[in-house]
Motif scaffolding. Structure first.
Motif, short mmCIF file in Angstrom:
data_model
loop_
_atom_site.label_atom_id
_atom_site.label_comp_id
_atom_site.label_asym_id
_atom_site.label_seq_id
_atom_site.Cartn_x
_atom_site.Cartn_y
_atom_site.Cartn_z
N LEU A 66 -1.46 4.83 -10.73
CA LEU A 66 -0.03 4.88 -11.52
C LEU A 66 0.86 3.73 -10.80
CD1 LEU A 66 1.94 5.37 -13.57
CD2 LEU A 66 2.68 7.23 -11.86
N ARG A 67 0.83 3.42 -9.20
CA ARG A 67 1.38 2.53 -8.85
C ARG A 67 0.99 1.06 -9.13
NH1 ARG A 67 -0.06 -0.86 -4.66
NH2 ARG A 67 -1.83 0.42 -4.23
N LYS B 34 1.01 -1.28 0.08
CA LYS B 34 -0.07 0.01 -0.03
C LYS B 34 0.79 1.20 -0.04
CE LYS B 34 -4.32 -1.29 0.28
NZ LYS B 34 -5.33 -0.68 -0.93
N THR B 35 2.03 1.22 0.81
CA THR B 35 2.77 2.43 0.94
C THR B 35 4.19 2.01 0.57
OG1 THR B 35 2.89 2.08 3.24
CG2 THR B 35 1.16 3.79 2.36
N PRO B 36 4.68 1.85 -0.63
CA PRO B 36 6.08 1.30 -0.92
C PRO B 36 7.11 2.40 -0.67
CG PRO B 36 4.81 1.81 -3.00
CD PRO B 36 3.96 1.74 -1.96
N ARG C 128 -0.48 0.21 -12.02
CA ARG C 128 -0.25 0.13 -13.70
C ARG C 128 1.06 -0.18 -13.65
NH1 ARG C 128 -4.42 2.25 -17.28
NH2 ARG C 128 -6.25 3.15 -15.93
N THR C 129 2.01 0.56 -12.79
CA THR C 129 3.39 0.18 -12.77
C THR C 129 3.64 -1.33 -12.44
OG1 THR C 129 3.84 2.74 -12.46
CG2 THR C 129 5.74 1.06 -12.09
N ALA C 130 2.82 -1.47 -11.31
CA ALA C 130 3.27 -3.14 -10.77
C ALA C 130 2.90 -4.09 -11.91
CB ALA C 130 2.10 -3.34 -9.54
N PHE C 131 1.60 -3.80 -12.61
CA PHE C 131 1.25 -4.73 -13.47
C PHE C 131 2.52 -4.57 -14.76
CE2 PHE C 131 -0.92 -5.48 -17.47
CZ PHE C 131 -1.43 -6.66 -17.24
N LEU C 132 2.92 -3.55 -15.21
CA LEU C 132 3.87 -3.63 -16.18
C LEU C 132 5.03 -4.34 -15.62
CD1 LEU C 132 4.98 -2.68 -18.77
CD2 LEU C 132 5.86 -0.55 -17.85
N ILE D 210 9.23 1.44 -16.45
CA ILE D 210 9.34 1.14 -14.97
C ILE D 210 9.77 2.08 -14.04
CG2 ILE D 210 9.29 -0.85 -13.34
CD1 ILE D 210 8.97 -2.79 -15.62
N ALA D 211 11.22 2.27 -14.67
CA ALA D 211 11.98 3.23 -13.85
C ALA D 211 11.57 4.55 -13.84
CB ALA D 211 13.36 3.08 -14.28
N LEU D 212 11.06 5.21 -14.92
CA LEU D 212 10.44 6.33 -15.21
C LEU D 212 9.32 6.86 -14.26
CD1 LEU D 212 11.28 7.16 -18.76
CD2 LEU D 212 12.30 8.06 -16.99
N SER D 213 8.43 5.41 -14.25
CA SER D 213 7.13 5.62 -13.45
C SER D 213 7.56 5.53 -11.84
CB SER D 213 6.33 4.54 -13.63
OG SER D 213 5.85 4.58 -15.00
N ALA D 214 8.52 4.69 -11.38
CA ALA D 214 9.10 4.75 -9.92
C ALA D 214 9.46 6.07 -9.59
CB ALA D 214 9.92 3.45 -10.10
N THR D 215 10.26 6.59 -10.53
CA THR D 215 10.83 7.93 -10.40
C THR D 215 9.93 8.94 -10.12
OG1 THR D 215 12.81 7.35 -11.51
CG2 THR D 215 12.48 9.55 -11.10
N TYR D 216 8.69 9.02 -10.96
CA TYR D 216 7.55 9.83 -10.83
C TYR D 216 7.00 9.87 -9.42
CZ TYR D 216 3.38 12.36 -11.70
OH TYR D 216 2.16 13.15 -11.82
N LEU D 217 6.84 8.38 -9.14
CA LEU D 217 5.94 8.27 -7.93
C LEU D 217 6.79 8.55 -6.62
CD1 LEU D 217 4.75 4.74 -8.93
CD2 LEU D 217 3.32 6.68 -8.33
#
Length: 147
Positions: A119-120, A33-35, A122-126, A104-111
């Motif tokens: 987004l979390r 829930k809160t990575p 969707r990124t987990a699914f990707l 994935i890295a770009l999404s994680a950086t944005y998050l």
């Protein structure tokens, strides 16, 4: 096989497996829930490095040795499907992994600075899809090596 080629092959295998493992850890953290997005982002970028290292070392090995020394033996052996299907598929499917890893890295950086539950997920699914592709590529490599 020369020591240089053996080194490139080992780098290819190890960096690929490490990248797959890193995506597994990224996935496990993204389903929380809160990575810890700082950790997830760093690990995701290291996975990118591992996939590009695997890609580069595999290209050298394939161009200088596999195509002329290994491929003809596999095609003449008992399981030519190891090359005709699995290697050909692996070569094309693997092209997706570094670019999926960058996404994935770009999404994680944005998050890190913009937590967003959708987004979390969707990124987990990707990341899950990239992990499954990575496992298929690794399993194909094992099958090809055994042929």
């Amino acid at each position: 096989m020369t020591p240089t080629l053996a080194t490139f092959l080992a780098i290819h295998v190890l960096s690929g497996v490490i990248g797959i493992g890193m995506h597994n850890v990224v996935l496990m953290h993204l389903v929380k829930k809160t990575p810890n997005y700082v950790f997830v982002s760093r690990l995701a970028w290291w996975a990118v490095v591992m996939f590009f290292l695997s890609w580069k070392s595999a290209a050298y090995y394939y161009v200088t040795y596999y195509g002329t020394a290994v491929k003809p033996r596999i095609l003449a052996g008992a399981t030519p499907i190891a090359h005709t299907f699995f290697m050909e598929t692996k070569e094309h499917v693997f092209l997706l992994l570094p670019f999926m890893a960058i996404s994935i890295a770009l999404s994680a950086t944005y998050l890190k600075t913009n937590p967003d539950d959708e987004l979390r997920k969707r990124t987990a699914f990707l990341t899950f899809i990239a992990f499954i592709i990575g496992v298929f590529v690794a399993a194909s490599g094992i099958f090809i090596s055994g042929s």
